[in-house]
Design an enzyme around this catalytic site. Structure first.
Site, mmCIF file in Angstrom:
data_model
loop_
_atom_site.group_PDB
_atom_site.id
_atom_site.type_symbol
_atom_site.label_atom_id
_atom_site.label_comp_id
_atom_site.label_asym_id
_atom_site.label_seq_id
_atom_site.Cartn_x
_atom_site.Cartn_y
_atom_site.Cartn_z
ATOM 1 N N GLY A 233 0.759 -1.249 0.000
ATOM 2 C CA GLY A 233 0.000 0.000 0.000
ATOM 3 C C GLY A 233 0.783 1.288 0.000
ATOM 4 O O GLY A 233 0.210 2.362 -0.190
ATOM 5 N N GLU A 268 4.010 -6.777 1.696
ATOM 6 C CA GLU A 268 3.577 -7.181 0.352
ATOM 7 C C GLU A 268 3.545 -5.963 -0.581
ATOM 8 O O GLU A 268 2.492 -5.605 -1.108
ATOM 9 C CB GLU A 268 2.170 -7.796 0.412
ATOM 10 C CG GLU A 268 2.028 -8.990 1.328
ATOM 11 C CD GLU A 268 0.568 -9.410 1.524
ATOM 12 O OE1 GLU A 268 -0.347 -8.715 1.028
ATOM 13 O OE2 GLU A 268 0.347 -10.436 2.183
ATOM 14 N N CYS A 338 -13.399 3.512 -28.501
ATOM 15 C CA CYS A 338 -14.715 4.143 -28.556
ATOM 16 C C CYS A 338 -15.344 4.240 -27.175
ATOM 17 O O CYS A 338 -16.356 3.587 -26.889
ATOM 18 C CB CYS A 338 -15.612 3.354 -29.496
ATOM 19 S SG CYS A 338 -14.798 3.079 -31.046
HETATM 20 N N1 LLP Z 1 -1.384 -7.113 -0.627
HETATM 21 C C1 LLP Z 1 -2.686 -7.259 -0.922
HETATM 22 C C2 LLP Z 1 -3.487 -8.234 -0.167
HETATM 23 C C3 LLP Z 1 -3.271 -6.460 -1.917
HETATM 24 O O1 LLP Z 1 -4.568 -6.610 -2.180
HETATM 25 C C4 LLP Z 1 -2.472 -5.524 -2.628
HETATM 26 C C5 LLP Z 1 -3.060 -4.698 -3.671
HETATM 27 C C6 LLP Z 1 -1.103 -5.428 -2.307
HETATM 28 C C7 LLP Z 1 -0.603 -6.231 -1.301
HETATM 29 C C8 LLP Z 1 -0.163 -4.485 -3.014
HETATM 30 O O2 LLP Z 1 -0.487 -3.151 -2.820
HETATM 31 P P1 LLP Z 1 0.496 -1.978 -3.320
HETATM 32 O O3 LLP Z 1 1.767 -2.029 -2.502
HETATM 33 O O4 LLP Z 1 0.807 -2.206 -4.765
HETATM 34 O O5 LLP Z 1 -0.271 -0.744 -3.104
HETATM 35 N N2 LLP Z 1 -5.177 -1.514 -9.452
HETATM 36 C C9 LLP Z 1 -5.080 -0.501 -8.425
HETATM 37 C C10 LLP Z 1 -4.463 -1.015 -7.159
HETATM 38 C C11 LLP Z 1 -5.158 -2.220 -6.581
HETATM 39 C C12 LLP Z 1 -4.443 -2.780 -5.395
HETATM 40 C C13 LLP Z 1 -4.980 -4.088 -5.049
HETATM 41 N N3 LLP Z 1 -4.302 -4.711 -3.961
HETATM 42 C C14 LLP Z 1 -4.319 0.699 -8.959
HETATM 43 O O6 LLP Z 1 -3.929 0.683 -10.125
HETATM 44 O O7 LLP Z 1 -4.147 1.679 -8.245
#
Ligand code: LLP
Length: 404
Positions: A233, A268, A338
């Site tokens: 996150g 993560e 489109c």
């Molecule tokens: N762990 C879990 C359980 C998750 O669901 C996610 C992301 C992460 C780790 C990794 O999160 P990060 O460090 O990348 O923020 N498609 C969206 C983001 C969706 C995130 C989903 N879960 C976007 O393009 O902003």
């Protein structure tokens, strides 16, 4: 990544060279930037050396995953496909965690057979399903429970996951109930408490709140988890306004928490590792002049890069070649699809653009190619990894004949 003699350059490779050799749109990654991000991430939390499981959903290109593996990271996966590709990249099963609210029986069987580090469960029913499989296989399976800490991540609502109205995790009351059940089970090992409150988080305060919830709950349960998985996150500076996530503060928050809890921390991260390592290069097909604004019609579209259309995300657009001629016109950078949402950005005070010029969409490494689709039967772009002055094709452009 910077301009050298007014031409955008990644490491020692001018992007001019790339567009001479390859068709656009094309994704270009920097190997050096990936290494740098991983090394910085590790440094930030060096005092408690966490297990870092790269979030495969943010980028699941096999060659990128191999690079990630070479730099010592594990993987966070959310499907059998992601688990298979993480293993194929050479990531040890003992560094893989599996999250997700809807893992199927066949996905669970596969994960159990592969002896992965943890399956992070998100419901009572899933826990019972794992127990049934474990019993059949005469195994004791290591699991985590994902807590829903009811914490507002203060990010886009579409990528918020830690509030009680979100489908993710298990609330405190049920958490305590299922923990008791697992502790009595002959086929389940309760090893981990996991959380993930959302994505693109730029403020450390939601994390402080989340940690406070964990601290209270663990004390109340009087149980020691071998692992605490804090999810990902951590946000990046898309706007280039220097509003960066404060890793130092987050590190302090966790260190304080660890004084009372002797657990191994798992992260993560996806975006913070891969987000700013790639650009999408696109060619201007046409410029449609309008009274108030010009439509800059690109050869890249929402199917190649979905974030702007899906979340209203704003990614900086810059020219491949810089010139000193600024226009006062508003430019709307759009794709050929489109749909009205097939628009990347609206901007003013851009340099004067012409048809056949190239532009660059920044910071597309995370949730770029992994979210792309074949909408409008458009082949997915090629991906290249730049290493110094070398160009490695890490995914070929899809061929129309494979789609039809
Ligand atoms: N762990 C879990 C359980 C998750 O669901 C996610 C992301 C992460 C780790 C990794 O999160 P990060 O460090 O990348 O923020 N498609 C969206 C983001 C969706 C995130 C989903 N879960 C976007 O393009 O902003």
């Amino acid at each position: 990544m910077k301009y050298i003699n007014n031409i955008f350059t990644i490491e020692n490779c001018s992007i001019n060279k790339v567009v001479e050799k390859f068709e656009t749109p094309i994704f270009c990654y920097s190997q050096k930037k990936i290494k740098e991000n991983i090394s910085n991430f590790k440094k930030n939390f060096k005092s408690f050396s966490p297990i870092i499981c790269f979030s495969t959903k943010s980028n699941s290109n096999l060659e990128i995953l191999k690079e990630i593996k070479r730099n010592g990271l594990g993987a966070d996966v959310v499907s059998k496909g992601e688990l298979m590709i993480a293993l194929k990249a050479g990531i040890s099963s003992k560094k893989i965690v599996f999250s997700g609210v809807g893992k199927t029986r066949s996905e669970l069987i596969y994960a159990i057979e592969k002896n992965i580090l943890l399956i992070n469960c998100e419901s009572k029913s899933e826990i019972l399903e794992i127990e049934r499989i474990a019993k059949l296989k005469k195994k004791k399976v290591d699991i985590g429970i994902r807590l829903n800490p009811n914490t507002d991540a203060k990010t886009l609502k579409q990528i918020s996951t830690g509030k009680k109205e979100n489908k993710f995790g298990i609330n405190e009351k049920t958490f305590i109930e299922v923990s008791r059940y697992i502790k009595e089970s002959k086929f389940l090992n309760l090893k981990c408490l996991s959380v993930h409150i959302g994505s693109q988080i730029l403020d450390h305060k939601p994390y402080q709140k989340m940690i406070n919830v964990l601290d209270k709950l663990i004390k109340k349960m009087d149980f020691s988890f071998e692992y605490i998985d804090l999810g990902g996150g951590m946000g990046i500076d898309y706007k280039k306004d220097n509003k960066k996530f404060d890793f130092k503060k987050y590190n302090q928050i966790i260190k304080k928490f660890l004084v009372n809890h002797k657990s191994k921390i798992i992260f993560e991260p996806g975006r913070s590792i891969i987000g700013n390592t790639a650009i999408l290069v696109s060619k201007i097909l046409y410029i449609k002049e309008n009274s108030k604004k010009d439509f800059i019609i690109l050869d890249a579209a929402m199917n190649d890069f979905m974030r702007p259309a899906l979340y209203g995300a704003k990614h900086k657009i810059i020219p491949l070649k810089k010139i000193n001629k600024i226009t006062n016109k508003t430019y709307d950078f759009v794709g050929p699809i489109c749909e009205t949402t097939d628009k990347f950005l609206s901007t003013t005070k851009f340099q004067k653009l012409n048809e056949k010029d190239y532009i660059i969409i920044c910071d597309v490494g995370a949730y770029g190619t992994s979210l792309s689709s074949n909408y409008n039967i458009r082949p997915k772009p090629a991906e290249i990894l730049i290493k110094g002055s070398r160009i490695n094709v890490i995914k070929k452009r899809q061929k129309l004949k494979d789609l039809i």
